[in-house]
Each structure stands twice: as structure tokens, then as C-alpha cells.
Scaffold this motif. Structure first.
Motif, PDB file in Angstrom:
ATOM      1  N   HIS A 187      -2.032   1.958   0.881  1.00  0.00           N
ATOM      2  CA  HIS A 187      -1.289   2.698  -0.140  1.00  0.00           C
ATOM      3  C   HIS A 187       0.199   2.563   0.172  1.00  0.00           C
ATOM      4  O   HIS A 187       0.659   3.000   1.227  1.00  0.00           O
ATOM      5  CB  HIS A 187      -1.716   4.163  -0.143  1.00  0.00           C
ATOM      6  CG  HIS A 187      -3.179   4.349  -0.402  1.00  0.00           C
ATOM      7  ND1 HIS A 187      -3.706   4.386  -1.664  1.00  0.00           N
ATOM      8  CD2 HIS A 187      -4.234   4.472   0.446  1.00  0.00           C
ATOM      9  CE1 HIS A 187      -5.019   4.539  -1.595  1.00  0.00           C
ATOM     10  NE2 HIS A 187      -5.363   4.587  -0.322  1.00  0.00           N
ATOM     11  N   VAL A 188       0.946   1.959  -0.737  1.00  0.00           N
ATOM     12  CA  VAL A 188       2.336   1.604  -0.448  1.00  0.00           C
ATOM     13  C   VAL A 188       3.296   2.153  -1.502  1.00  0.00           C
ATOM     14  O   VAL A 188       2.902   2.508  -2.611  1.00  0.00           O
ATOM     15  CB  VAL A 188       2.499   0.070  -0.359  1.00  0.00           C
ATOM     16  CG1 VAL A 188       1.646  -0.501   0.763  1.00  0.00           C
ATOM     17  CG2 VAL A 188       2.142  -0.601  -1.687  1.00  0.00           C
ATOM     18  N   ASN A 189       4.583   2.204  -1.100  1.00  0.00           N
ATOM     19  CA  ASN A 189       5.671   2.600  -1.999  1.00  0.00           C
ATOM     20  C   ASN A 189       5.394   3.943  -2.676  1.00  0.00           C
ATOM     21  O   ASN A 189       5.453   4.074  -3.898  1.00  0.00           O
ATOM     22  CB  ASN A 189       5.917   1.511  -3.047  1.00  0.00           C
ATOM     23  CG  ASN A 189       6.275   0.179  -2.411  1.00  0.00           C
ATOM     24  OD1 ASN A 189       6.927   0.148  -1.364  1.00  0.00           O
ATOM     25  ND2 ASN A 189       5.850  -0.910  -3.022  1.00  0.00           N
ATOM     26  N   ILE A 190       5.097   4.932  -1.850  1.00  0.00           N
ATOM     27  CA  ILE A 190       4.771   6.271  -2.345  1.00  0.00           C
ATOM     28  C   ILE A 190       5.995   7.168  -2.227  1.00  0.00           C
ATOM     29  O   ILE A 190       6.607   7.271  -1.161  1.00  0.00           O
ATOM     30  CB  ILE A 190       3.613   6.897  -1.546  1.00  0.00           C
ATOM     31  CG1 ILE A 190       2.398   5.959  -1.516  1.00  0.00           C
ATOM     32  CG2 ILE A 190       3.245   8.259  -2.118  1.00  0.00           C
ATOM     33  CD1 ILE A 190       1.739   5.748  -2.852  1.00  0.00           C
ATOM     34  N   GLY A 207       3.944  10.541  -6.265  1.00  0.00           N
ATOM     35  CA  GLY A 207       2.579  10.410  -5.794  1.00  0.00           C
ATOM     36  C   GLY A 207       1.965   9.037  -5.980  1.00  0.00           C
ATOM     37  O   GLY A 207       2.625   8.091  -6.421  1.00  0.00           O
ATOM     38  N   PRO A 208       0.661   8.908  -5.657  1.00  0.00           N
ATOM     39  CA  PRO A 208      -0.020   7.607  -5.643  1.00  0.00           C
ATOM     40  C   PRO A 208      -0.266   7.003  -7.014  1.00  0.00           C
ATOM     41  O   PRO A 208      -0.729   5.869  -7.107  1.00  0.00           O
ATOM     42  CB  PRO A 208      -1.343   7.916  -4.932  1.00  0.00           C
ATOM     43  CG  PRO A 208      -1.565   9.366  -5.186  1.00  0.00           C
ATOM     44  CD  PRO A 208      -0.208   9.996  -5.176  1.00  0.00           C
ATOM     45  N   LYS A 209       0.010   7.744  -8.090  1.00  0.00           N
ATOM     46  CA  LYS A 209      -0.063   7.176  -9.436  1.00  0.00           C
ATOM     47  C   LYS A 209       1.276   7.271 -10.153  1.00  0.00           C
ATOM     48  O   LYS A 209       1.369   7.013 -11.344  1.00  0.00           O
ATOM     49  CB  LYS A 209      -1.144   7.888 -10.264  1.00  0.00           C
ATOM     50  CG  LYS A 209      -2.557   7.619  -9.786  1.00  0.00           C
ATOM     51  CD  LYS A 209      -3.602   7.980 -10.828  1.00  0.00           C
ATOM     52  CE  LYS A 209      -3.637   9.459 -11.114  1.00  0.00           C
ATOM     53  NZ  LYS A 209      -4.753   9.818 -12.019  1.00  0.00           N
ATOM     54  N   GLY A 210       2.328   7.632  -9.401  1.00  0.00           N
ATOM     55  CA  GLY A 210       3.630   7.857 -10.007  1.00  0.00           C
ATOM     56  C   GLY A 210       4.357   6.578 -10.385  1.00  0.00           C
ATOM     57  O   GLY A 210       4.057   5.488  -9.897  1.00  0.00           O
ATOM     58  N   SER A 211       5.356   6.725 -11.244  1.00  0.00           N
ATOM     59  CA  SER A 211       6.119   5.574 -11.737  1.00  0.00           C
ATOM     60  C   SER A 211       7.197   5.119 -10.762  1.00  0.00           C
ATOM     61  O   SER A 211       7.715   4.009 -10.885  1.00  0.00           O
ATOM     62  CB  SER A 211       6.767   5.923 -13.081  1.00  0.00           C
ATOM     63  OG  SER A 211       7.668   7.018 -12.935  1.00  0.00           O
ATOM     64  N   ILE A 212       7.555   5.951  -9.781  1.00  0.00           N
ATOM     65  CA  ILE A 212       8.589   5.581  -8.816  1.00  0.00           C
ATOM     66  C   ILE A 212       8.020   4.580  -7.815  1.00  0.00           C
ATOM     67  O   ILE A 212       6.990   4.834  -7.183  1.00  0.00           O
ATOM     68  CB  ILE A 212       9.122   6.822  -8.079  1.00  0.00           C
ATOM     69  CG1 ILE A 212       9.810   7.768  -9.069  1.00  0.00           C
ATOM     70  CG2 ILE A 212      10.083   6.420  -6.968  1.00  0.00           C
ATOM     71  CD1 ILE A 212      10.289   9.063  -8.452  1.00  0.00           C
TER      72      ILE A 212
END
Length: 249
Positions: A187-190, A207-212
Motif C-alpha cells: 500500500h503506497v502513497n497514502i 486514505g487508501p482510496k483517496g485522490s491524494i
């Protein structure tokens, strides 16, 4: 700022947070998340209160494994040696998992379910000491988590999740389970909000489904950026019918 050793320890527990429920799992999970405790244990707790459910659901939904917050190992060319190693591993795994078809036996052996009262695709029963030891040595007899699904009167065993430290190279992972057969993921770029903002954060961004996706975006949103959250992990379903389903992700 120096990261406390406790934080580093918890990073190896794949798809888990330290807010895991320690009670026995309910055989009839509901859609309702557990009540907020008002407490966050470490910097790496994914969510807080109601949003803790969002974290595990994002990691359990197979569709989300194709998103930008996932990093995959490179699938290597198939070869006979890897095939032989993988199927020998699978044969022994089926034998080792046999007693755990009864989920109460898993509980007796120290496996604890994560968010038992939240409906999930796969329920992770995790033995934290196994996750810690996997940081240093691979033991195919000691998966970090056992994977179950809802069944009448309890849970049905589906498979196992193995983990590795996030600093492991692809060659290290290949020695554990051949990369021509299975792909490990991370899980990356959180980007997580500040602790004080957890209850009211916009989880479409965080979070893990976020757009950032970048540190610059995360800094602009006053968040906490993690290039990689948790270690490497791989799910194996030894009772599935086809190789594609067995080594699904």
C-alpha cells in the motif's frame, strides 16, 4: 523526528491497525462499524472510530487492488523450477491449514479477528507475533493472517496472508514465494489527515482510496504522507479451483 520503535513494529502487520478488536468474532457481521474509542495508538493507525472500517474494506475489496495506491512486484517468466517450488509450498500449506478450518481453533492458537462486526469480503484473523517474526524470517507454517469468509454459524477458511518487511527487495520476496507464480503488493502513497482531524476528514481525498497521491498534495492538505504503509503482503487461496484463483493477489 525520531519514529518510536513501537511504530516500526506495527508497520509489519499487514492490513491491520492496532485498534483491532480482541473479542471473539460475531458469526453474523453487520454493516455498522464499531463505536469510536476516541484513542489512536500510533502514527500508523489507518483510521479512527468509524473510519477504521473504511481502511479494511478498501484493502479487502479486490477491485481496489488495481488502484494507484497499490504497488505490485513484477511478474516474472514462468519456469519449471518455480512451478515445482510453488506447488510443493501449496501442498504443505493445505496440510498446515487443515486444523484452522474450525475458526475457533484459530482463536485458541492466538489469531484475532480484525473488525468482526463490520461486513467484509475477507476477514483477517491475525497472529501479531507471526507478523513480527516475518520481518526477519519466512516461515510457511506461520502465516501472519488467516483469511475467512462468512458461513452459516461462523466462518469458512479461504486461505492465508503472508507478509514481509517493507524494505524487502523483489529478490528477497522471490525467495519466499516465486514471483513468476505470485505477485506481492504494498500500500503506497497514502495521505492521512492529522489526528485531530480524523473524525471529520474528507475520505475521498485521504486514505487508501483517496485522490491524494503525492507528498506535495498531502502537505497542501495538511496531511501525513506515507510513501509505503505497512510491509509487503500476498494472499493465497489454496482451496480455489484454478491457479489464477489460488495466487489471486
Amino acid at each position: 523526528m525520531r519514529v518510536p520503535i513501537l511504530v516500526l513494529v506495527f508497520l509489519v502487520f499487514a492490513a491491520l491497525s492496532t485498534l483491532s478488536c480482541s473479542g471473539k468474532p460475531s458469526p453474523h457481521a453487520t454493516e455498522e462499524p464499531p463505536p469510536s474509542t476516541g484513542h489512536v495508538d500510533t502514527e500508523d493507525d489507518l483510521m479512527h472510530g468509524d473510519h477504521e472500517a473504511e481502511a479494511v474494506l478498501a484493502m479487502s475489496n479486490p477491485q481496489t487492488h488495481l488502484g494507484p495506491h497499490f504497488r505490485w512486484t513484477t511478474l516474472r517468466p514462468t519456469n519449471q523450477a518455480d512451478q515445482a517450488t510453488a506447488w510443493d509450498f501449496l501442498r504443505h500449506l493445505r496440510q498446515d491449514l487443515a486444523p484452522f478450518r474450525e475458526y475457533r481453533f484459530a482463536e485458541d492458537e492466538g489469531y484475532e479477528t480484525f473488525l468482526p462486526n463490520v461486513r467484509q469480503t475477507h476477514y483477517h484473523f491475525t497472529r501479531k507475533t507471526n507478523g513480527f517474526k516475518a520481518n526477519f524470517k519466512f516461515d510457511p507454517k506461520q502465516p501472519t493472517s488467516l483469511l475467512y469468509r462468512d458461513a452459516p454459524g461462523g466462518y469458512e477458511l479461504e486461505g492465508a496472508m503472508f507478509t514481509a518487511p517493507k524494505w524487502a527487495s523483489e529478490e528477497d520476496l522471490n525467495k519466499r514465494i516465486p514471483l513468476s507464480v505470485a505477485q506481492w503488493h504494498a500500500h503506497v502513497n497514502i495521505c492521512l489527515p492529522q489526528k485531530k482531524d480524523l473524525q471529520h476528514a474528507d475520505w475521498k481525498k485521504f486514505g487508501p482510496k483517496g485522490s491524494i497521491l503525492t507528498k506535495a498534495e498531502c502537505d497542501q492538505a495538511n496531511g501525513r504522507f506515507y510513501p509505503q504503509l505497512f510491509g509487503w503482503m500476498v494472499h493465497i487461496y489454496p482451496y480455489a479451483e484454478t491457479p489464477e484463483q489460488i495466487w489471486a493477489h
